[in-house]
Design an enzyme around this catalytic site. Structure first.
Site, PDB file in Angstrom:
ATOM      1  N   GLY A  14       0.845  -1.204   0.000  1.00 24.13           N
ATOM      2  CA  GLY A  14       0.000   0.000   0.000  1.00 24.13           C
ATOM      3  C   GLY A  14       0.871   1.241   0.000  1.00 24.13           C
ATOM      4  O   GLY A  14       1.809   1.337   0.793  1.00 24.13           O
ATOM      5  N   VAL A  26      17.264   8.349  -0.950  1.00 21.51           N
ATOM      6  CA  VAL A  26      18.144   7.236  -1.355  1.00 21.51           C
ATOM      7  C   VAL A  26      18.939   7.674  -2.586  1.00 21.51           C
ATOM      8  O   VAL A  26      20.171   7.505  -2.649  1.00 21.51           O
ATOM      9  CB  VAL A  26      17.298   5.967  -1.676  1.00 21.51           C
ATOM     10  CG1 VAL A  26      18.142   4.908  -2.377  1.00 21.51           C
ATOM     11  CG2 VAL A  26      16.680   5.399  -0.401  1.00 21.51           C
ATOM     12  N   ARG A  75       1.197  -5.236  -5.077  1.00 20.62           N
ATOM     13  CA  ARG A  75       1.369  -6.366  -4.150  1.00 20.62           C
ATOM     14  C   ARG A  75       1.603  -7.559  -5.065  1.00 20.62           C
ATOM     15  O   ARG A  75       0.663  -8.083  -5.664  1.00 20.62           O
ATOM     16  CB  ARG A  75       0.125  -6.569  -3.297  1.00 20.62           C
ATOM     17  CG  ARG A  75      -0.235  -5.349  -2.429  1.00 20.62           C
ATOM     18  CD  ARG A  75      -1.347  -5.679  -1.466  1.00 20.62           C
ATOM     19  NE  ARG A  75      -2.017  -4.491  -0.954  1.00 20.62           N
ATOM     20  CZ  ARG A  75      -1.624  -3.780   0.092  1.00 20.62           C
ATOM     21  NH1 ARG A  75      -0.521  -4.110   0.734  1.00 20.62           N
ATOM     22  NH2 ARG A  75      -2.308  -2.730   0.497  1.00 20.62           N
ATOM     23  N   ASP A 106       5.035  -4.860   6.003  1.00 19.03           N
ATOM     24  CA  ASP A 106       5.539  -6.208   6.308  1.00 19.03           C
ATOM     25  C   ASP A 106       5.630  -7.118   5.069  1.00 19.03           C
ATOM     26  O   ASP A 106       6.579  -7.900   4.941  1.00 19.03           O
ATOM     27  CB  ASP A 106       4.751  -6.865   7.449  1.00 19.03           C
ATOM     28  CG  ASP A 106       3.252  -6.863   7.227  1.00 19.03           C
ATOM     29  OD1 ASP A 106       2.790  -6.327   6.193  1.00 19.03           O
ATOM     30  OD2 ASP A 106       2.533  -7.406   8.089  1.00 19.03           O
ATOM     31  N   THR A 128       4.356   2.757   5.494  1.00 15.73           N
ATOM     32  CA  THR A 128       2.952   2.323   5.558  1.00 15.73           C
ATOM     33  C   THR A 128       2.197   3.251   6.499  1.00 15.73           C
ATOM     34  O   THR A 128       2.713   3.596   7.573  1.00 15.73           O
ATOM     35  CB  THR A 128       2.790   0.864   6.022  1.00 15.73           C
ATOM     36  OG1 THR A 128       1.418   0.648   6.381  1.00 15.73           O
ATOM     37  CG2 THR A 128       3.651   0.503   7.231  1.00 15.73           C
ATOM     38  N   ASP A 130      -0.110   2.471   8.313  1.00 20.96           N
ATOM     39  CA  ASP A 130      -0.705   1.720   9.427  1.00 20.96           C
ATOM     40  C   ASP A 130       0.059   1.814  10.764  1.00 20.96           C
ATOM     41  O   ASP A 130      -0.493   1.498  11.802  1.00 20.96           O
ATOM     42  CB  ASP A 130      -0.823   0.232   9.059  1.00 20.96           C
ATOM     43  CG  ASP A 130      -1.708   0.002   7.850  1.00 20.96           C
ATOM     44  OD1 ASP A 130      -2.520   0.894   7.530  1.00 20.96           O
ATOM     45  OD2 ASP A 130      -1.587  -1.063   7.211  1.00 20.96           O
ATOM     46  N   ASP A 132       2.215  -0.252  11.752  1.00 22.68           N
ATOM     47  CA  ASP A 132       2.055  -1.608  12.290  1.00 22.68           C
ATOM     48  C   ASP A 132       3.328  -2.451  12.204  1.00 22.68           C
ATOM     49  O   ASP A 132       3.259  -3.671  12.209  1.00 22.68           O
ATOM     50  CB  ASP A 132       0.910  -2.323  11.556  1.00 22.68           C
ATOM     51  CG  ASP A 132       1.201  -2.532  10.078  1.00 22.68           C
ATOM     52  OD1 ASP A 132       2.126  -1.889   9.558  1.00 22.68           O
ATOM     53  OD2 ASP A 132       0.508  -3.343   9.445  1.00 22.68           O
ATOM     54  N   GLY A 173      -5.962   0.970   8.720  1.00 19.55           N
ATOM     55  CA  GLY A 173      -4.943   0.601   9.695  1.00 19.55           C
ATOM     56  C   GLY A 173      -4.738  -0.906   9.735  1.00 19.55           C
ATOM     57  O   GLY A 173      -3.975  -1.420  10.545  1.00 19.55           O
ATOM     58  N   ARG A 174      -5.475  -1.606   8.886  1.00 14.99           N
ATOM     59  CA  ARG A 174      -5.443  -3.079   8.862  1.00 14.99           C
ATOM     60  C   ARG A 174      -5.721  -3.597  10.268  1.00 14.99           C
ATOM     61  O   ARG A 174      -6.683  -3.145  10.872  1.00 14.99           O
ATOM     62  CB  ARG A 174      -4.096  -3.565   8.332  1.00 14.99           C
ATOM     63  CG  ARG A 174      -4.188  -4.891   7.588  1.00 14.99           C
ATOM     64  CD  ARG A 174      -2.830  -5.306   7.108  1.00 14.99           C
ATOM     65  NE  ARG A 174      -2.421  -4.606   5.925  1.00 14.99           N
ATOM     66  CZ  ARG A 174      -2.807  -4.922   4.687  1.00 14.99           C
ATOM     67  NH1 ARG A 174      -3.591  -5.945   4.497  1.00 14.99           N
ATOM     68  NH2 ARG A 174      -2.390  -4.241   3.660  1.00 14.99           N
ATOM     69  N   GLU A 225     -10.771  -0.204  10.943  1.00 16.63           N
ATOM     70  CA  GLU A 225     -11.270  -1.165   9.947  1.00 16.63           C
ATOM     71  C   GLU A 225     -10.959  -2.621  10.327  1.00 16.63           C
ATOM     72  O   GLU A 225     -11.538  -3.547   9.779  1.00 16.63           O
ATOM     73  CB  GLU A 225     -10.659  -0.888   8.578  1.00 16.63           C
ATOM     74  CG  GLU A 225      -9.154  -1.151   8.534  1.00 16.63           C
ATOM     75  CD  GLU A 225      -8.555  -1.185   7.137  1.00 16.63           C
ATOM     76  OE1 GLU A 225      -9.280  -1.052   6.155  1.00 16.63           O
ATOM     77  OE2 GLU A 225      -7.312  -1.348   7.057  1.00 16.63           O
TER      78      GLU A 225
HETATM   79  O1  F6P Z   1      -1.467  -1.200   4.558  1.00 15.53           O
HETATM   80  C1  F6P Z   1      -2.026  -0.006   4.129  1.00 15.53           C
HETATM   81  C2  F6P Z   1      -3.502  -0.189   3.866  1.00 15.53           C
HETATM   82  O2  F6P Z   1      -4.025   1.060   3.424  1.00 15.53           O
HETATM   83  C3  F6P Z   1      -4.322  -0.714   5.039  1.00 15.53           C
HETATM   84  O3  F6P Z   1      -4.628   0.288   5.979  1.00 15.53           O
HETATM   85  C4  F6P Z   1      -5.528  -1.259   4.337  1.00 15.53           C
HETATM   86  O4  F6P Z   1      -6.129  -2.289   5.095  1.00 15.53           O
HETATM   87  C5  F6P Z   1      -4.940  -1.819   3.065  1.00 15.53           C
HETATM   88  O5  F6P Z   1      -3.706  -1.153   2.849  1.00 15.53           O
HETATM   89  C6  F6P Z   1      -5.808  -1.630   1.846  1.00 15.53           C
HETATM   90  O6  F6P Z   1      -5.189  -2.253   0.787  1.00 15.53           O
HETATM   91  P1  F6P Z   1      -5.578  -2.006  -0.736  1.00 15.53           P
HETATM   92  O7  F6P Z   1      -5.077  -0.657  -1.132  1.00 15.53           O
HETATM   93  O8  F6P Z   1      -4.882  -3.108  -1.453  1.00 15.53           O
HETATM   94  O9  F6P Z   1      -7.073  -2.061  -0.802  1.00 15.53           O
END
Ligand code: F6P
Length: 362
Positions: A14, A26, A75, A106, A128, A130, A132, A173-174, A225
């Site tokens: 993300g 960098v 991803r 991660d 990220t 999040d 996290d 925030g996953r 979420e």
């Molecule tokens: O990891 C960042 C994030 O925005 C999370 O908060 C969320 O759950 C997820 O990515 C959403 O992923 P995508 O953009 O693939 O829908």
């Protein structure tokens, strides 16, 4: 000092505001040391599909102000396969890329450690929204995302106040509640609901009733979420919308629901994110030049540091209760004790903030 001719940089997972500032730091830090830099487009898939672009001091001009990532992101499932990895290694050889800096969360670090195990010096930078990555007090993008949340929620509060309504706001925030908790405090939410701490719905319903009786008009409840509830048929559904309905039904306060979703992932990075991204990006290059690999740059007690990626990923799984069989086998008793202490430290910090949120929400 190790000599590199060329390093690659990519952003993955993300996107997060500040990723561009990492790429800029960098690039310019490496160029200052006479190392060429290339951008790998679209995360790990750029390594598989040979999407490599040269980066110069000029090609990273002005990107520090921009949200998103100009290297694009992905991803990439193929990268997890042996064939995908073989293609990636072949691209690195073909373009004579000696080392890689990756920015992401991660999932990105799992890819980084795979590259490192295949002999490619690789350093991770935490990007990220999040927050996290358990090993780090901070991840790039978190501050901007929270500032966007408070901007949006302040607007919701204006209209809640005018109409004597409640608004349940679901934020990203996953499975980490940091964005919800901190923005809940900062926007004066009447309650905060996060995955890490059990939520007492009845207590909150009573609190809202009492607040309304005491003359409180506008109210906001912030829900992460990552909180789910059974829909009665064994399916897990997001709790925020369910809670909004319960408040509406049981308190007499008209209640709306808002899912902020990806809105909070865009936008120009804040000072905090630009600065941290710049410091972490430069640190990643320094670590490579010191001959280090398989590390992630972290922030601890306001200082930059680095930690073994496998340690960081295992620590994450421990904190989230997702350890797999054998995960801890490769670590010494001392390392495991360190991980347990870090988890406890994080839980304690979260609890202090959660209690504060409760105390000031009347
Ligand atoms: O990891 C960042 C994030 O925005 C999370 O908060 C969320 O759950 C997820 O990515 C959403 O992923 P995508 O953009 O693939 O829908």
């Amino acid at each position: 000092m190790v000599k590199f001719r060329k390093i690659g940089v990519l952003t993955s997972g993300g996107d997060a505001p500040g990723m561009n500032a990492v790429v800029r730091a960098v690039t310019r830090s490496a160029l200052a040391k006479n190392i060429e830099v290339v951008g790998i487009m679209g995360g790990y898939s750029g390594l598989i599909n040979e999407k490599i672009v040269p980066l110069t001091a000029r090609s990273v001009s002005n990107v520090i102000t921009q949200g998103g990532t100009f290297l694009y992101s992905d991803r990439c499932l193929e990268f997890k396969t042996e064939e995908g990895m073989a293609k990636a290694i072949a691209t690195l050889k073909k373009y004579e890329i000696d080392a890689v800096v990756v920015c992401g969360g991660d999932g990105t670090f799992r890819g980084a450690t795979d590259l490192a195990l295949h002999g490619i010096p690789t350093i991770g930078v935490t990007g990220t929204i999040d927050n996290d990555i358990t090993a780090s007090d901070y991840t790039i993008g978190f501050d901007t995302a929270m500032n966007t949340v408070i901007d949006v929620v302040d607007r919701l509060r204006d209209t809640c106040e005018s109409h004597a309504r409640c608004n349940v706001v679901e934020v990203m925030g996953r499975d980490c509640g940091d964005i919800a908790l901190m923005t809940g405090i900062a926007t004066g939410a009447v309650a905060v609901c996060i995955p890490e701490i059990p939520f007492d719905e009845e207590l909150v319903i009573e609190k809202i009733k009492k607040a309304a009786l005491s003359g409180k008009r506008g109210m906001v409840v912030t829900v992460s979420e990552g909180v789910f509830v059974d829909d009665g048929n064994g399916k897990q559904i997001p709790y925020g919308e369910v809670l909004a309905k319960a408040i509406d039904d049981k308190t007499g306060v008209e209640t709306k629901f808002a899912r902020l979703a990806h809105i909070v992932r865009g936008g120009s990075p804040t000072l905090r994110d630009r600065l941290t991204a710049t410091r972490m990006g430069a640190k990643a290059v320094d670590l490579l030049l010191e001959g280090k690999s398989n590390l992630v740059v972290i922030e601890k007690e306001d200082k930059l540091d680095s930690i073994d990626i496998v340690f960081a990923l295992t620590l994450d799984r421990m904190y989230k209760g997702k350890l797999k069989d054998g995960d801890l086998d490769k670590f010494s008793a001392e390392d495991v004790a360190k991980m347990e202490a870090l988890c406890q430290e994080r839980r304690d910090k979260l609890k202090v903030l959660y209690d504060l949120a409760y105390q000031v929400s009347q």
